[in-house]
Design a protein around this motif. Structure first.
Motif, PDB file in Angstrom:
ATOM      1  N   THR A  97       0.812  -1.227   0.000  1.00 32.82           N
ATOM      2  CA  THR A  97       0.000   0.000   0.000  1.00 32.82           C
ATOM      3  C   THR A  97       0.842   1.272   0.000  1.00 32.82           C
ATOM      4  O   THR A  97       0.324   2.347  -0.314  1.00 32.82           O
ATOM      5  N   LEU A  98       2.132   1.175   0.343  1.00 31.37           N
ATOM      6  CA  LEU A  98       2.986   2.359   0.301  1.00 31.37           C
ATOM      7  C   LEU A  98       3.011   2.963  -1.101  1.00 31.37           C
ATOM      8  O   LEU A  98       3.183   4.176  -1.260  1.00 31.37           O
ATOM      9  N   ALA A  99       2.820   2.138  -2.112  1.00 33.62           N
ATOM     10  CA  ALA A  99       2.847   2.626  -3.495  1.00 33.62           C
ATOM     11  C   ALA A  99       1.788   3.697  -3.743  1.00 33.62           C
ATOM     12  O   ALA A  99       1.911   4.485  -4.684  1.00 33.62           O
ATOM     13  N   GLY A 100       0.765   3.746  -2.923  1.00 36.24           N
ATOM     14  CA  GLY A 100      -0.293   4.737  -3.089  1.00 36.24           C
ATOM     15  C   GLY A 100      -0.048   6.035  -2.346  1.00 36.24           C
ATOM     16  O   GLY A 100      -0.959   6.886  -2.274  1.00 36.24           O
ATOM     17  N   LEU A 101       1.165   6.227  -1.805  1.00 41.48           N
ATOM     18  CA  LEU A 101       1.436   7.439  -1.023  1.00 41.48           C
ATOM     19  C   LEU A 101       1.242   8.698  -1.857  1.00 41.48           C
ATOM     20  O   LEU A 101       0.619   9.666  -1.402  1.00 41.48           O
ATOM     21  N   GLY A 102       1.770   8.717  -3.065  1.00 39.43           N
ATOM     22  CA  GLY A 102       1.646   9.913  -3.902  1.00 39.43           C
ATOM     23  C   GLY A 102       0.195  10.266  -4.167  1.00 39.43           C
ATOM     24  O   GLY A 102      -0.198  11.443  -4.087  1.00 39.43           O
ATOM     25  N   ALA A 103      -0.617   9.259  -4.472  1.00 39.25           N
ATOM     26  CA  ALA A 103      -2.040   9.498  -4.723  1.00 39.25           C
ATOM     27  C   ALA A 103      -2.738  10.011  -3.473  1.00 39.25           C
ATOM     28  O   ALA A 103      -3.618  10.883  -3.548  1.00 39.25           O
ATOM     29  N   GLU A 104      -2.340   9.499  -2.298  1.00 41.43           N
ATOM     30  CA  GLU A 104      -2.948   9.959  -1.052  1.00 41.43           C
ATOM     31  C   GLU A 104      -2.568  11.411  -0.760  1.00 41.43           C
ATOM     32  O   GLU A 104      -3.411  12.206  -0.324  1.00 41.43           O
ATOM     33  N   LEU A 105      -1.311  11.769  -1.000  1.00 41.84           N
ATOM     34  CA  LEU A 105      -0.892  13.160  -0.812  1.00 41.84           C
ATOM     35  C   LEU A 105      -1.652  14.082  -1.761  1.00 41.84           C
ATOM     36  O   LEU A 105      -2.086  15.170  -1.365  1.00 41.84           O
ATOM     37  N   ALA A 106      -1.844  13.628  -2.998  1.00 43.59           N
ATOM     38  CA  ALA A 106      -2.589  14.439  -3.960  1.00 43.59           C
ATOM     39  C   ALA A 106      -4.036  14.601  -3.515  1.00 43.59           C
ATOM     40  O   ALA A 106      -4.624  15.689  -3.636  1.00 43.59           O
ATOM     41  N   ARG A 107      -4.621  13.530  -2.986  1.00 43.89           N
ATOM     42  CA  ARG A 107      -6.014  13.592  -2.517  1.00 43.89           C
ATOM     43  C   ARG A 107      -6.162  14.630  -1.406  1.00 43.89           C
ATOM     44  O   ARG A 107      -7.185  15.332  -1.326  1.00 43.89           O
TER      45      ARG A 107
END
Length: 364
Positions: free
Chosen positions: A19-29
């Motif tokens: 799930t770390l791979a989704g960090l960028g998307a979470e920051l953008a959200r």
């Protein structure tokens, strides 16, 4: 049934493998473009993974997080936060980095994304403990709760067996005390019992094989539940003593929780019948305090304050500090009873209920 109040805390949790791979998307959200990344000095590899996953949304890296969240460290991190003009916080690691993120949030109001790699549980709570001049002060504020938490089971594989053991026992302490909390409720009772059962079953498997994917997943699941318990209800004797021992004597956080837990539970057990029943069922043992002490032994975890380097001569002062500010506990407390619990924990022998507190003890 007893009346109760249950408040759900607003938070987004992402749990799984990779799930770390989704960090960028979470920051953008969250609208974060210039995050300050927080780690301890030893976590350069973790920092590199986080930066790679953040899609260029990391503006700076502060690697000085420390146990018990010293105010001096927070002030240094705050200076960097201002220098890089950060608009958010990313903490990856254990309770030290999470605590630093909360301390910075308290001073800046910036949103937090926390990526736990241990079983500390702080990421699920609106609680901050800060240390200054040898004293640890704890506060609770809804604004401190991290808005986003990313649990990546894969990041726990590298957690050494010793740290897995003591961190897991630390998590169990949150669930144990939740079961006899003054503001306990049926939802948290269920989570706490499930947490204790899950961690008790999986910690030995993790120690036997740190790469056991199922055990690691169940361990992180149990720690997540324990963190929810810690964040939703008040704690008592165990956490008070651990804060004193950590903040005033600089004992290691997770190890101290591991040592104190069986003794605090043994002290409170005669005054917490329902909690003992639930813990007995979760642990498969009529005496849950003894079961936790035995579990620590099977995990090769420390079982005495002496093993952590605390001198016996320090126990009197520790009891004095703990007795200075009365707090709620299912069993009435006074200095003599606190000292009795500390002496048991220092010696490391099998836990038993100390003698009753004298009539002039702390009021509950």
């Amino acid at each position: 049934m007893q009346p109760f109040v249950y408040s759900s805390l607003p938070q987004t949790v992402r749990f799984g493998h990779g799930t770390l791979a989704g960090l960028g998307a979470e920051l953008a959200r969250l609208g974060i473009a210039r995050a300050l990344l927080l780690t301890t000095p030893e976590q350069s590899a973790l920092a590199a993974q986080a930066m790679a996953a953040a899609d260029g949304r990391i503006a700076g890296h502060f690697h000085g997080a420390a146990m018990h969240t010293p105010v001096t460290v927070t002030e240094a991190a705050l200076a960097m936060l201002k220098d890089v003009q950060a608009d958010g916080l990313v903490a990856i690691g254990g309770g030290s980095t999470t605590g630093l993120a909360k301390a910075l949030n308290l001073r800046s109001g910036l949103p937090q994304v926390v990526i736990p790699t241990t079983y500390a549980g702080s990421e699920m709570t609106p609680i901050l403990g800060e240390t200054a001049e040898g004293r640890k002060v704890t506060q609770r504020d809804p604004r401190l709760l991290p808005g986003s938490v990313i649990y990546d089971v894969d990041l726990t594989y590298s957690l050494p067996p010793h740290l897995s053991a003591v961190s897991g026992m630390n998590a169990m302490a949150h669930a144990v005390e939740a079961l006899y909390a003054r503001d306990a409720n049926p939802v948290i009772d269920l989570m706490a019992a499930e947490s204790v059962a899950s961690l008790a079953k999986t910690l030995p498997a993790i120690i036997a094989d740190p790469l056991d994917a199922e055990a690691r997943g169940q361990g992180l699941y149990g720690a997540w539940l324990a963190g929810i318990c810690l964040g939703n209800v008040g704690m008592a004797l165990h956490h008070k003593l651990c804060h004193v021992l950590g903040g005033s004597f600089d004992l290691p956080h997770a190890e101290t929780h591991c040592v104190v837990l069986p003794y605090a539970l043994a002290c409170n057990a005669p005054f917490a019948e329902k909690a003992v029943q639930r813990l007995s069922a979760a642990l498969g043992h009529a005496d849950p305090a003894r079961a936790l002490w035995d579990l620590a032994g099977r995990l090769n975890a420390p079982r005495s304050l002496a093993a952590l380097g605390l001198a016996e001569s320090a126990l009197e002062r520790a009891a004095d500090i703990a007795a200075e500010n009365p707090y709620w506990n299912p069993r009435p407390l006074n200095r003599d009873l606190l000292l009795a619990v500390l002496r048991q924990a220092h010696a490391g022998q099998a836990p038993v209920a100390p003698q009753p507190a004298s009539p002039d003890g702390m009021k509950t």
